[in-house]
Design an enzyme around this catalytic site. Structure first.
Site, PDB file in Angstrom:
ATOM      1  N   GLY A  61       0.866  -1.239   0.010  1.00 41.02           N
ATOM      2  CA  GLY A  61       0.022   0.170   0.158  1.00 41.02           C
ATOM      3  C   GLY A  61       1.174   1.352   0.021  1.00 41.02           C
ATOM      4  O   GLY A  61       2.136   1.076  -0.077  1.00 41.02           O
TER       5      GLY A  61
ATOM      6  N   GLU B 172     -14.384  16.692   5.093  1.00 39.67           N
ATOM      7  CA  GLU B 172     -15.110  15.451   5.322  1.00 39.67           C
ATOM      8  C   GLU B 172     -15.323  15.491   7.083  1.00 39.67           C
ATOM      9  O   GLU B 172     -15.158  16.663   7.686  1.00 39.67           O
ATOM     10  CB  GLU B 172     -14.039  14.303   5.086  1.00 39.67           C
ATOM     11  CG  GLU B 172     -13.863  13.901   3.876  1.00 39.67           C
ATOM     12  CD  GLU B 172     -12.911  12.951   3.610  1.00 39.67           C
ATOM     13  OE1 GLU B 172     -12.400  12.298   4.472  1.00 39.67           O
ATOM     14  OE2 GLU B 172     -12.780  12.650   2.427  1.00 39.67           O
TER      15      GLU B 172
ATOM     16  N   HIS C  33     -17.010   2.914   9.319  1.00 39.26           N
ATOM     17  CA  HIS C  33     -17.389   3.894   8.419  1.00 39.26           C
ATOM     18  C   HIS C  33     -18.659   4.085   8.351  1.00 39.26           C
ATOM     19  O   HIS C  33     -19.542   2.993   8.121  1.00 39.26           O
ATOM     20  CB  HIS C  33     -16.968   3.632   6.865  1.00 39.26           C
ATOM     21  CG  HIS C  33     -16.653   4.910   5.947  1.00 39.26           C
ATOM     22  ND1 HIS C  33     -17.867   5.382   5.529  1.00 39.26           N
ATOM     23  CD2 HIS C  33     -15.720   5.646   5.595  1.00 39.26           C
ATOM     24  CE1 HIS C  33     -17.798   6.408   4.888  1.00 39.26           C
ATOM     25  NE2 HIS C  33     -16.361   6.792   5.078  1.00 39.26           N
TER      26      HIS C  33
ATOM     27  N   ARG D 194     -16.434  10.680  12.758  1.00 42.15           N
ATOM     28  CA  ARG D 194     -17.061   9.389  12.251  1.00 42.15           C
ATOM     29  C   ARG D 194     -17.519   8.519  13.135  1.00 42.15           C
ATOM     30  O   ARG D 194     -18.559   7.712  13.211  1.00 42.15           O
ATOM     31  CB  ARG D 194     -15.855   8.722  11.285  1.00 42.15           C
ATOM     32  CG  ARG D 194     -16.294   7.558  10.633  1.00 42.15           C
ATOM     33  CD  ARG D 194     -15.094   7.261   9.511  1.00 42.15           C
ATOM     34  NE  ARG D 194     -14.808   8.276   8.905  1.00 42.15           N
ATOM     35  CZ  ARG D 194     -13.622   7.949   7.916  1.00 42.15           C
ATOM     36  NH1 ARG D 194     -12.778   7.123   8.180  1.00 42.15           N
ATOM     37  NH2 ARG D 194     -13.387   8.767   6.982  1.00 42.15           N
TER      38      ARG D 194
ATOM     39  N   HIS E 206     -13.998  -0.248   8.802  1.00 44.49           N
ATOM     40  CA  HIS E 206     -13.244   0.417   8.011  1.00 44.49           C
ATOM     41  C   HIS E 206     -11.774   0.556   8.302  1.00 44.49           C
ATOM     42  O   HIS E 206     -10.923   0.638   7.400  1.00 44.49           O
ATOM     43  CB  HIS E 206     -13.846   1.696   7.964  1.00 44.49           C
ATOM     44  CG  HIS E 206     -13.299   2.613   7.012  1.00 44.49           C
ATOM     45  ND1 HIS E 206     -13.225   2.531   5.543  1.00 44.49           N
ATOM     46  CD2 HIS E 206     -12.652   3.791   6.839  1.00 44.49           C
ATOM     47  CE1 HIS E 206     -12.720   3.402   4.841  1.00 44.49           C
ATOM     48  NE2 HIS E 206     -12.216   4.293   5.858  1.00 44.49           N
TER      49      HIS E 206
ATOM     50  N   ARG F 228      -9.769   8.036  14.280  1.00 42.82           N
ATOM     51  CA  ARG F 228      -9.138   8.661  13.427  1.00 42.82           C
ATOM     52  C   ARG F 228      -9.963   9.728  12.886  1.00 42.82           C
ATOM     53  O   ARG F 228     -11.220   9.380  12.568  1.00 42.82           O
ATOM     54  CB  ARG F 228      -8.711   7.836  12.602  1.00 42.82           C
ATOM     55  CG  ARG F 228      -7.905   8.226  11.233  1.00 42.82           C
ATOM     56  CD  ARG F 228      -7.231   7.212  10.277  1.00 42.82           C
ATOM     57  NE  ARG F 228      -8.448   6.536   9.770  1.00 42.82           N
ATOM     58  CZ  ARG F 228      -9.010   6.764   8.465  1.00 42.82           C
ATOM     59  NH1 ARG F 228      -8.751   8.008   7.984  1.00 42.82           N
ATOM     60  NH2 ARG F 228      -9.770   5.977   7.964  1.00 42.82           N
TER      61      ARG F 228
HETATM   62  C1  SIN Z   1     -13.821   8.199   2.665  1.00 40.68           C
HETATM   63  O1  SIN Z   1     -13.744   8.534   1.601  1.00 40.68           O
HETATM   64  O2  SIN Z   1     -15.061   8.561   3.155  1.00 40.68           O
HETATM   65  C2  SIN Z   1     -12.887   7.399   3.542  1.00 40.68           C
HETATM   66  C3  SIN Z   1     -11.813   8.261   4.002  1.00 40.68           C
HETATM   67  C4  SIN Z   1     -11.090   7.808   5.280  1.00 40.68           C
HETATM   68  O3  SIN Z   1     -11.154   6.652   5.436  1.00 40.68           O
HETATM   69  O4  SIN Z   1     -10.470   8.770   5.828  1.00 40.68           O
END
Ligand code: SIN
Length: 529
Positions: A12, A116, A241, A288, A348, A383
């Site tokens: 990765g 976000e 997520h 989140r 996630h 996170r």
């Molecule tokens: C997303 O695109 O929602 C995931 C991004 C992340 O895991 O920080």
């Protein structure tokens, strides 16, 4: 005897960056990257949203990014690490751009910045909704230009080769000298010896039944480091997520990026009510863990297996801004102008992992870790969105810098070790392994998911202990891909459960109905001014 100066396990973003930087720095040293599947198959490949970096210094600041990260981490981030990561994000981003990653830009050539959950500024740089895939493809191309770097695909590492301290040298700790691996095509087991080894094996979403992580995400690096005696922490903080396409039965579940909510999409329940403001003043853009837990609570109350993401008012933007997500919805027959997307939380990201210091060193000598498998202190209990690729970039750089300083002084220790022969599993045994994997994933989702309880954790602990015994017995004399993945899944599941049982207070992504509510619970989190 196969040897490498530096062995990197995982392909990765973290593994590729570390290998490229070390390979370029030491053109006459041998670097070997080992990966379990095809080179591109990693969590990075599936990362949609982007990378959080302060680039707009007029409207954003390091302090704001630091504050957002600390708030998301719910008091458990290491502030020194947060400052360290945020401050060098821009430099690491420039390196990716120099390698050839083409991030989206506005008509004036400025980086286009998305928002976000948990971010109080627009700061996510991205390549439409396929940021990870773009980064991965550029880095793989770059890696292929380095003659001293070998990429071995379809190889699963079985265990680290370690040396215990001897009585006469008891102040030294355990050290790592390479890995034992299984070639998935030939079923041949071999050892590779190395001066230094970097674990960049990614996450463990496949421990759960519903996950956004690819099939390769079975916690391998964390499990093997733990078996070798490395410190592993914060495993109870599994991030779910909020918006995965769970109802279409695929593994992994397709992700609807948080950036879609950042662009204005609303979460609604079966009654069509927008519910997030009941739980947090930031609504759909709360952190989140808060959003995932709110959805879980809505689903518990209604008995439904999903809520909905209403995109009708932004549907005209989707083909351009989120082409992958739009195409996926079209392929499933969803008309986003007329109907919302059914979504539910899915495992996630693991916020914890193998403990590392700011150089990326684990507690085992000559063993480094970076990327999702490492516990750096950046994420704390939860996170912040899009801090994962960032952390991988920063800590791959830390590993590179430390190894560049030390490599000439690290000896290569080659030992004649007995190489296990690989026996194939019998058909009935393979069925047992695959069935065990499926039932364990279901158990983890039901009992060790977003909302946990003491009883559920104890029940899972007992089951895992039995499964571990069964699998150890089966593994005697057999080295097999499916068996090895199951062994790793069981080990990391045990770490998640044991560390959950030790946590006495709800915090971030960890929520146990039998515990005292946290000071800012049930779902509230300090709101940034
Ligand atoms: C997303 O695109 O929602 C995931 C991004 C992340 O895991 O920080």
């Amino acid at each position: 005897m196969p040897v490498a100066d530096v062995l990197v396990v995982g392909s990765g973003i973290a593994g590729l960056l570390a290998a490229i930087k070390i390979g370029e720095h030491f053109p006459s040293r041998k670097i070997c990257v080992i990966t379990k599947n095809e080179a591109a198959e990693s969590n990075t490949q599936y990362a949609q949203g982007g990378i959080s970096v302060v680039t707009d210094f007029l409207n954003d600041s390091f302090d704001s990014h630091i504050k957002d990260t600390l708030i998301a981490g719910d008091g458990l981030c290491d502030e020194e690490v947060v400052r360290f990561v945020v401050a060098q994000a821009y430099d690491r981003l420039e390196e990716l751009i120099a390698y050839g990653v083409k991030f989206d830009r506005d008509s004036e050539g400025r980086l286009s910045l998305a928002k976000e959950g948990g971010h109080h500024r627009n700061r996510i740089v991205h390549c439409k909704d396929a940021t990870g895939a773009s980064v991965s493809s550029v880095l793989l191309q770059k890696l292929a230009t380095l003659p001293n770097v070998t990429l071995l695909t379809n190889q699963i590492v079985i265990d680290l080769i370690t040396r215990q301290p001897t009585a006469w040298h008891s102040r030294a700790g355990t050290s790592c000298h390479g890995v034992t691996l299984l070639d998935c095509a030939s079923s041949k087991v071999s050892n590779i010896f190395s001066r230094t080894t970097i674990l960049a094996t990614g996450g463990l979403g496949q421990v759960y039944e519903t996950t956004t992580n690819p099939l390769v995400a079975t916690g391998d690096g964390i499990a093997m480091a733990w078996r070798a005696g490395a410190e592993v922490s914060n495993m109870e903080f599994i991030q779910f997520h909020p918006t995965a396409l769970t109802s279409f039965g695929s593994n992994p579940c397709f992700l609807i990026s948080e950036a879609v909510r950042g662009h204005g999409a609303h979460l609604i329940n079966q009654l069509g009510e927008r519910f997030m403001f009941k739980y947090h003043p930031d609504g759909e853009l709360a952190c989140r863990d808060v959003v995932a837990r709110a959805i879980a609570m809505e689903m518990n109350v209604s008995g439904d297996s999903e809520v909905y993401l209403d995109c009708a008012h932004i549907a005209h933007h989707l083909p351009d801004k989120f082409p992958t997500i739009y195409q996926k919805c079209v392929s499933l027959g969803l008309d986003l102008y007329l109907e919302p997307i059914p979504v539910a939380p899915a495992a996630h990201y693991v916020c914890g992992g193998v403990d590392v210091d700011m150089e990326g060193r684990t507690t085992i000598e000559n063993l480094y870790a970076c990327g999702e498998c490492a516990n750096t202190g950046l994420h704390g209990a939860n996170r912040l969105a899009s801090n994962s690729l960032l952390e991988a970039m920063v800590f791959a750089h830390s590993c590179y810098q430390d190894i560049a300083r030390r490599l000439d002084n690290i000896p290569l220790r080659i030992e004649s070790l007995e190489v296990k022969t690989s026996q194939p599993l019998q058909a009935a045994e393979r069925t047992l392994v695959l069935q065990t994997r499926a039932s364990l994933r279901k158990l983890m989702t039901e009992q060790v998911g977003i909302i946990r309880s003491e009883k559920g954790l104890q029940l899972t602990k007992t089951c895992l202990a039995e499964l571990s015994k069964l699998i150890s017995k089966l593994a005697t004399g057999i080295v097999d891909f499916d068996l090895q993945e199951l062994r790793n899944i069981i080990d990391v599941a045990q770490l998640i459960v044991d560390q959950s049982l030790k946590r006495q207070q709800n915090c971030g992504a960890y929520f146990n109905i039998d515990h005292e509510v946290h000071s800012h619970f049930p779902l509230e989190r300090v709101v940034q001014d």
